[in-house]
Design an enzyme around this catalytic site. Sequence first.
Site, PDB file in Angstrom:
ATOM      1  N   ARG A 113     -28.515 -82.321 -76.371  1.00 55.51           N
ATOM      2  CA  ARG A 113     -28.952 -81.269 -77.464  1.00 55.51           C
ATOM      3  C   ARG A 113     -29.283 -80.066 -76.489  1.00 55.51           C
ATOM      4  O   ARG A 113     -29.664 -79.892 -75.517  1.00 55.51           O
ATOM      5  CB  ARG A 113     -30.271 -81.999 -77.885  1.00 55.51           C
ATOM      6  CG  ARG A 113     -30.891 -81.070 -79.101  1.00 55.51           C
ATOM      7  CD  ARG A 113     -30.046 -81.297 -80.345  1.00 55.51           C
ATOM      8  NE  ARG A 113     -30.838 -80.918 -81.527  1.00 55.51           N
ATOM      9  CZ  ARG A 113     -30.231 -80.347 -82.589  1.00 55.51           C
ATOM     10  NH1 ARG A 113     -28.974 -80.115 -82.828  1.00 55.51           N
ATOM     11  NH2 ARG A 113     -30.865 -80.137 -83.693  1.00 55.51           N
ATOM     12  N   THR A 407     -21.837 -80.334 -87.797  1.00 56.35           N
ATOM     13  CA  THR A 407     -21.561 -81.550 -86.851  1.00 56.35           C
ATOM     14  C   THR A 407     -20.368 -82.007 -87.354  1.00 56.35           C
ATOM     15  O   THR A 407     -19.421 -81.849 -88.315  1.00 56.35           O
ATOM     16  CB  THR A 407     -22.586 -82.528 -86.844  1.00 56.35           C
ATOM     17  OG1 THR A 407     -22.587 -83.433 -87.990  1.00 56.35           O
ATOM     18  CG2 THR A 407     -23.968 -82.223 -86.670  1.00 56.35           C
ATOM     19  N   THR A 425     -22.199 -80.973 -82.443  1.00 54.97           N
ATOM     20  CA  THR A 425     -22.479 -79.825 -83.204  1.00 54.97           C
ATOM     21  C   THR A 425     -22.584 -78.580 -82.691  1.00 54.97           C
ATOM     22  O   THR A 425     -22.982 -78.435 -81.622  1.00 54.97           O
ATOM     23  CB  THR A 425     -23.832 -80.332 -83.938  1.00 54.97           C
ATOM     24  OG1 THR A 425     -24.360 -79.423 -85.047  1.00 54.97           O
ATOM     25  CG2 THR A 425     -24.967 -80.351 -82.925  1.00 54.97           C
ATOM     26  N   SER A 478     -33.267 -83.376 -84.654  1.00 54.65           N
ATOM     27  CA  SER A 478     -31.788 -83.517 -85.367  1.00 54.65           C
ATOM     28  C   SER A 478     -31.899 -84.506 -86.131  1.00 54.65           C
ATOM     29  O   SER A 478     -32.703 -85.392 -86.042  1.00 54.65           O
ATOM     30  CB  SER A 478     -30.747 -83.644 -84.081  1.00 54.65           C
ATOM     31  OG  SER A 478     -29.536 -84.159 -84.620  1.00 54.65           O
ATOM     32  N   SER A 479     -30.730 -84.737 -86.990  1.00 51.33           N
ATOM     33  CA  SER A 479     -30.519 -85.819 -87.975  1.00 51.33           C
ATOM     34  C   SER A 479     -29.283 -86.651 -87.354  1.00 51.33           C
ATOM     35  O   SER A 479     -29.130 -87.650 -88.101  1.00 51.33           O
ATOM     36  CB  SER A 479     -30.187 -85.349 -89.303  1.00 51.33           C
ATOM     37  OG  SER A 479     -31.477 -84.709 -89.936  1.00 51.33           O
TER      38      SER A 479
END
Length: 596
Positions: A113, A407, A425, A478-479
């Site tokens: 990330r 993403t 992403t 984040s998802s």
Amino acid sequence: MFTKSAKFALPVLLVTPFYSWGFSYETPSISPESESGYEEKPGWEAESFAVAAANPLATDAGYQVLKAGGNAIDAAIAVQMVLNLVEPQSSGIGGGAFLMHYDGSEVRAYDGRETAPQGVNGELFLQNGEPLAFTDAVVSGLSVGVPGTLRMLEKAHAEHGELAWEELFTPAITLAEEGFAVSNRLHASLTSDEFLRQDPLASQFYYDSEGAAIAVGETLKNPALAEVLRRVATQGSAALHEGSVAEDIVERVQNHPERPGSLSVEDMRGYEALDREPLCTPWQQWEVCGFPPPSSGHLTVMQILGMLEQQPLLEAPFDDGAPSSGWLHQFLEASRLAFADRGRYIADPDFVEAPGGDWSLMLAPDYLEQRSELIEEMSMGDSAEPGNPGELAVSWASQPDQPEYGTSHISIVDEEGNAVAMTTTIEQAFGSRILSDGGTGLAGGFLLNNELTDFSFSPEVDGDPVANRVEPGKRPRSSMSPTLVFDQESGELVASLGSPGGAAIIHYTARTLVALRDWGLSAQEALNLPHAITLGGDVYVEEGRFPEETIASLRERGHTVSERELTSGLQAIRRLNDGTLFGGADPRREGVVMGD
């Protein structure tokens, strides 16, 4: 060999054969990207290995790596590099990723990330004390986080890779040099985007002098990306994070004409990929393993599924091929409650402590039973409040609503039974709309993320801090929900799956898991089902996919419902009882599955 139905043919003209790779062995849309149609896909069978990705060329790259003796990690690297080229709106080396890996005995979670530069503070997206307009924040240098994808893939490869790192870049470099046919999806995304044309490099590379996007089927070469990838292939991730490529990224961010960012060469050099403890949650006969915070994906998915377990069983979960209004009501109400917890508690665990000091308390059966009791016959609308899963050292405020995007997803199972689920992403379509040529001076390049807009624009609410506020070195929530599923009794791999879709990733993944386990659908049948989501307020159902009676019934239960394009990009590979594999690719995107 790999089989496929006659009604769906892989676009052969887009796929380069193995020998050519040279292996030695405002009111934003709820969807992250523009829609590009719905194409029925049959699903694909394979005997021993399979690759599922969002573009046929990327899938083919992973397939060729596995055929050349590589493993799931090797294939994921090759797939990602080609996606950077052919699907630049979604992911790439200018962004970040979460990777779940299974090596036959152990599940690992690799965190790539992006991080906030050291020069930021909680007021990054405030102007005169008020949050910036979302688009103003996105299309700027302010939104660019330190990229992490390459460092993360390099770490995973050092620990698990089979083929040489350099070989894995051959497919992408070859395609970048020789060119590829522009797909419908890339053309549609370029045409519909308002802002990419404002970037000097991108306007020259993707558009003509009149501002028209490069046409479908036209050959697009990317010599700048080829050169950068060639350096990464021989020098490793340092080729991006240090030297002239890093300097070019920093220069473009710091010299944005309207809203420059603070990203520095020190930020680039200092980035570290992390090895996190995966979250593995029992769910009847399965154990579902997903990514921990800073992803909210697994926790929120499993909260939804855990609350649904407590709801009355419905005799008819389908209405004319779509989930029934009764099941949808339960699903949407559970989503409201789970998203309320998500907005209060989940953020980078290096900055925010879990409720009660343990994230698994948010999935405790007693807690989810208590939360499930709040689901009634009528919708709670936007009044869902977070629960109290455990003691807090700090009184957090719930994050105000703001959009999430982006993403692409990759699922791979190799011949040895190793598996990857990787969601990757640059956030919004085309990220920050800043194209870097890596200082090469050549045409093309790669796009930089706008991942920092996943932080809360408001650092506090009514004097209480927001857990997901901006802080130096912090990773935005984040998802992304890369997911590996195992049989609890045997421990054997059941499935690899995930999706793009911003915050809706959570709904797409949760519903797919229910369809695979409870409804007995194949991977492809599960991905074909129509979508319905809520982020806590209005309900959005996939346009033209639900019977009017179902929508009317939801409205009678108090839901405010509208129809939208919900452009997921699910990929799933399921291991069947006989040990063979069956893969599915989302009909809303151009992905395919390949395998032997």
